[in-house]
Design a protein around this motif. Sequence first.
Motif, short mmCIF file in Angstrom:
data_model
loop_
_atom_site.label_atom_id
_atom_site.label_comp_id
_atom_site.label_asym_id
_atom_site.label_seq_id
_atom_site.Cartn_x
_atom_site.Cartn_y
_atom_site.Cartn_z
N LEU A 105 77.19 17.91 25.76
CA LEU A 105 77.21 19.06 26.66
C LEU A 105 78.51 19.84 26.54
CD1 LEU A 105 75.83 17.27 29.85
CD2 LEU A 105 74.55 18.78 28.33
N ARG A 127 70.23 20.15 19.65
CA ARG A 127 70.85 20.85 20.76
C ARG A 127 70.68 22.35 20.56
NH1 ARG A 127 77.21 20.02 21.76
NH2 ARG A 127 77.27 21.02 19.71
N SER A 129 71.43 26.12 22.16
CA SER A 129 72.34 26.82 23.07
C SER A 129 72.12 28.32 22.96
CB SER A 129 73.80 26.50 22.74
OG SER A 129 74.01 25.12 22.60
N ASP A 133 75.80 29.88 27.16
CA ASP A 133 76.21 28.48 27.07
C ASP A 133 75.25 27.58 27.84
OD1 ASP A 133 77.88 26.61 25.91
OD2 ASP A 133 79.12 26.43 27.70
N HIS A 135 72.28 24.92 27.69
CA HIS A 135 71.87 23.92 26.70
C HIS A 135 70.53 23.30 27.05
CE1 HIS A 135 75.85 24.00 24.92
NE2 HIS A 135 76.43 23.54 26.04
N ILE A 137 68.70 19.83 25.28
CA ILE A 137 68.93 18.81 24.26
C ILE A 137 67.68 17.95 24.13
CG2 ILE A 137 70.38 16.87 23.54
CD1 ILE A 137 72.61 18.08 25.27
N TYR A 182 67.95 18.97 30.36
CA TYR A 182 68.17 20.37 30.70
C TYR A 182 68.65 20.47 32.15
CZ TYR A 182 67.34 25.28 31.75
OH TYR A 182 67.50 26.59 32.16
#
Length: 320
Positions: A105, A127, A129, A133, A135, A137, A182
Amino acid sequence: MDLLESNQDFYRDYILGVEVPTTDSLLAERNLTALEYHEIPLDQGVRERIQSIAASRARGYLSDIEDGSRDIREYDITNTEQDTVPLQYADPGSIEHFERYEPLLNEEYFDTGSYDNLSDISFQALRISNESDEHVIIFQKFSNRQISGNTDDLRISERDEQYQEFEDTVITIPERIDCILYEDTIYVFASKKFEDIFDYLTQYERHANDVLTGIDSSELRIHNMGEFVDSILGDRRALRKMKSIEERGLYSSLNRAQVEDIVDDYDLGIEIQTDDDGEWGIHIPDLRKKWDVIRLLDDDHLESSLTSTQYQVYGKDQRD
């Protein structure tokens, strides 16, 4: 879903989480490994393909919530025993030493690595993005079977209408999503692999050791305890049950009369015996019957108030 289904030019990196020895005393005390991360130079088309698989799985998850076909619950080992296993999610704060995963993260770049020169790979993660910013994953548990170079088998491919040997290592990536992180929530798609990625099995082993230590200090005895312990530690399903057994704590107060009544009433495949020292206890004549001991300790026995019919129940839905 906006992130997963978008065709925008997001930043996508594919990362391997590798288990390494730890110098952290807290991790060592918990028998947890440290993690380090390496980025894999994965082709953009492959990264987009993994994203597409994740989007499809997440869309199915969301559809099940919207149409009410499955319940959604916070992750718990007892959920897997329900007749219809619910959709599950987990709070990262509930995972022991989640700081091991926080680089995914917080860190923008990792050193480049490869499947060929890294050992003790735990998981792989895509990941994604965006410019804000934000994210998402996508986790997949790693298996050594993904690397064909790990075997002594001949690797062949068809060339010019003939199969010929080649030396290259072939890597496969499963078309399977195990969980997605998330915004402070982990959505669970495959319980066993989710547990493997986040070291739940190590936690279950500690619950088991606590239960077995508690039994040793209680009135209850298991005469062939060593065999019972080995059988528990080698069985994931049995280990999972140790958490609820520890929470109930019945083993600290069970007496001989109670145990004998349950064994007789429910025809359990265990014996109540007195050893050479005159101490009563449970003997398990067949270790496949360890489940009868587990059900005894987890209070998995009920009797109908209407018919007096007796039942064994595993995924108990407790009512106040």
